[in-house]
Design a protein around this motif. Structure first.
Motif, PDB file in Angstrom:
ATOM      1  N   LEU A  21      18.151 -12.202  19.535  1.00 53.86           N
ATOM      2  CA  LEU A  21      19.055 -12.192  18.382  1.00 53.86           C
ATOM      3  C   LEU A  21      19.390 -10.767  17.950  1.00 53.86           C
ATOM      4  N   GLY A  22      18.421  -9.872  18.046  1.00 53.55           N
ATOM      5  CA  GLY A  22      18.698  -8.468  17.743  1.00 53.55           C
ATOM      6  C   GLY A  22      19.736  -7.888  18.678  1.00 53.55           C
ATOM      7  N   ARG A  23      19.610  -8.194  19.966  1.00 52.90           N
ATOM      8  CA  ARG A  23      20.601  -7.723  20.945  1.00 52.90           C
ATOM      9  C   ARG A  23      21.967  -8.343  20.693  1.00 52.90           C
ATOM     10  N   ALA A  24      21.989  -9.636  20.339  1.00 51.42           N
ATOM     11  CA  ALA A  24      23.263 -10.310  20.056  1.00 51.42           C
ATOM     12  C   ALA A  24      23.951  -9.681  18.854  1.00 51.42           C
ATOM     13  N   ALA A  25      23.189  -9.370  17.822  1.00 53.48           N
ATOM     14  CA  ALA A  25      23.766  -8.741  16.630  1.00 53.48           C
ATOM     15  C   ALA A  25      24.312  -7.355  16.960  1.00 53.48           C
ATOM     16  N   ALA A  26      23.602  -6.628  17.804  1.00 49.80           N
ATOM     17  CA  ALA A  26      24.001  -5.263  18.142  1.00 49.80           C
ATOM     18  C   ALA A  26      25.212  -5.210  19.066  1.00 49.80           C
ATOM     19  N   SER A  27      25.344  -6.187  19.931  1.00 46.87           N
ATOM     20  CA  SER A  27      26.393  -6.120  20.950  1.00 46.87           C
ATOM     21  C   SER A  27      27.616  -6.954  20.620  1.00 46.87           C
ATOM     22  N   SER A  28      27.615  -7.573  19.465  1.00 40.90           N
ATOM     23  CA  SER A  28      28.726  -8.440  19.084  1.00 40.90           C
ATOM     24  C   SER A  28      29.368  -7.924  17.811  1.00 40.90           C
ATOM     25  N   GLY A  29      30.501  -8.489  17.512  1.00 43.63           N
ATOM     26  CA  GLY A  29      31.182  -8.147  16.271  1.00 43.63           C
ATOM     27  C   GLY A  29      31.529  -9.402  15.512  1.00 43.63           C
ATOM     28  N   GLY A  30      32.001  -9.216  14.304  1.00 41.53           N
ATOM     29  CA  GLY A  30      32.519 -10.318  13.507  1.00 41.53           C
ATOM     30  C   GLY A  30      31.546 -11.452  13.294  1.00 41.53           C
ATOM     31  N   GLY A  31      32.034 -12.657  13.537  1.00 41.33           N
ATOM     32  CA  GLY A  31      31.264 -13.867  13.259  1.00 41.33           C
ATOM     33  C   GLY A  31      29.997 -14.001  14.077  1.00 41.33           C
ATOM     34  N   LEU A  32      30.032 -13.582  15.319  1.00 37.84           N
ATOM     35  CA  LEU A  32      28.838 -13.690  16.161  1.00 37.84           C
ATOM     36  C   LEU A  32      27.753 -12.731  15.675  1.00 37.84           C
ATOM     37  N   ARG A  33      28.141 -11.502  15.330  1.00 36.75           N
ATOM     38  CA  ARG A  33      27.169 -10.543  14.785  1.00 36.75           C
ATOM     39  C   ARG A  33      26.565 -11.089  13.495  1.00 36.75           C
ATOM     40  N   ASP A  34      27.413 -11.600  12.609  1.00 38.44           N
ATOM     41  CA  ASP A  34      26.921 -12.140  11.337  1.00 38.44           C
ATOM     42  C   ASP A  34      25.986 -13.325  11.556  1.00 38.44           C
ATOM     43  N   ALA A  35      26.332 -14.193  12.498  1.00 33.75           N
ATOM     44  CA  ALA A  35      25.479 -15.357  12.799  1.00 33.75           C
ATOM     45  C   ALA A  35      24.135 -14.909  13.363  1.00 33.75           C
ATOM     46  N   ALA A  36      24.131 -13.886  14.216  1.00 26.33           N
ATOM     47  CA  ALA A  36      22.879 -13.375  14.781  1.00 26.33           C
ATOM     48  C   ALA A  36      22.007 -12.773  13.676  1.00 26.33           C
ATOM     49  N   ARG A  37      22.626 -12.034  12.767  1.00 24.91           N
ATOM     50  CA  ARG A  37      21.873 -11.469  11.636  1.00 24.91           C
ATOM     51  C   ARG A  37      21.283 -12.581  10.767  1.00 24.91           C
ATOM     52  N   GLN A  38      22.083 -13.587  10.472  1.00 18.67           N
ATOM     53  CA  GLN A  38      21.600 -14.703   9.657  1.00 18.67           C
ATOM     54  C   GLN A  38      20.476 -15.448  10.361  1.00 18.67           C
ATOM     55  N   SER A  39      20.605 -15.618  11.658  1.00 16.01           N
ATOM     56  CA  SER A  39      19.564 -16.315  12.417  1.00 16.01           C
ATOM     57  C   SER A  39      18.260 -15.520  12.427  1.00 16.01           C
ATOM     58  N   LEU A  40      18.344 -14.199  12.552  1.00 17.04           N
ATOM     59  CA  LEU A  40      17.140 -13.377  12.468  1.00 17.04           C
ATOM     60  C   LEU A  40      16.458 -13.546  11.112  1.00 17.04           C
ATOM     61  N   ALA A  41      17.244 -13.613  10.074  1.00 13.52           N
ATOM     62  CA  ALA A  41      16.683 -13.785   8.732  1.00 13.52           C
ATOM     63  C   ALA A  41      16.094 -15.176   8.538  1.00 13.52           C
ATOM     64  N   ARG A  42      16.640 -16.164   9.237  1.00 11.34           N
ATOM     65  CA  ARG A  42      16.239 -17.566   9.066  1.00 11.34           C
ATOM     66  C   ARG A  42      15.046 -17.993   9.902  1.00 11.34           C
ATOM     67  N   LEU A  43      14.758 -17.281  10.976  1.00 10.48           N
ATOM     68  CA  LEU A  43      13.663 -17.690  11.862  1.00 10.48           C
ATOM     69  C   LEU A  43      12.394 -17.956  11.065  1.00 10.48           C
ATOM     70  N   ARG A  44      11.719 -19.029  11.394  1.00  9.81           N
ATOM     71  CA  ARG A  44      10.478 -19.407  10.710  1.00  9.81           C
ATOM     72  C   ARG A  44       9.388 -19.664  11.733  1.00  9.81           C
ATOM     73  N   GLY A  45       8.166 -19.467  11.297  1.00 11.61           N
ATOM     74  CA  GLY A  45       7.035 -19.751  12.169  1.00 11.61           C
ATOM     75  C   GLY A  45       6.105 -18.564  12.240  1.00 11.61           C
TER      76      GLY A  45
END
Length: 122
Positions: A21-45
């Motif tokens: 997800l960190g790589r996806a956020a870094a290598s993407s723009g717009g909606g995909l970057r935002d979704a990767a950032r949100q997913s990193l924040a949301r991960l649980r466990g």
């Protein structure tokens, strides 16, 4: 399809998804970057924050920026010391800046001495 996969990782992923997800956020723009950032924040466990911090080492600059941003977003205060140590060793001005931004939210009084040292070095 990639957007849906990145969003799903935030809901269903475990510690092994952090670096991806960190790589996806870094290598993407717009909606995909935002979704990767949100997913990193949301991960649980168990071990998520530790996995994010561990993934910083050896990652490229953009990924390091995103992973440090995630540590801040997740309010992973237990890792403030490691972020401070990382800032001291970091060559990239942008990544050091992101470390300091994270430390604004994460560091407590016990980190004050180290933060002063870092600021004097900067």
């Amino acid at each position: 399809m990639r957007l849906a996969a990145v969003r799903a990782l935030g809901l269903l992923g475990d510690a092994s998804a952090a670096k991806l997800l960190g790589r996806a956020a870094a290598s993407s723009g717009g909606g995909l970057r935002d979704a990767a950032r949100q997913s990193l924040a949301r991960l649980r466990g168990a071990g998520i924050n530790a996995a994010i911090v561990a993934a910083i080492e050896g990652a490229n600059e953009g990924t390091r920026l995103e992973l440090i941003r995630a540590v801040r977003e997740r309010r992973a205060t237990a890792y403030a010391g490691q972020i401070a140590v990382g800032a001291a060793a970091e060559k990239s001005r942008d990544v050091r800046g992101q470390c300091f931004a994270a430390l604004e939210d994460l560091a407590g009084g016990e980190h004050l001495g180290r933060l002063v040292e870092l600021m004097l070095k900067e």
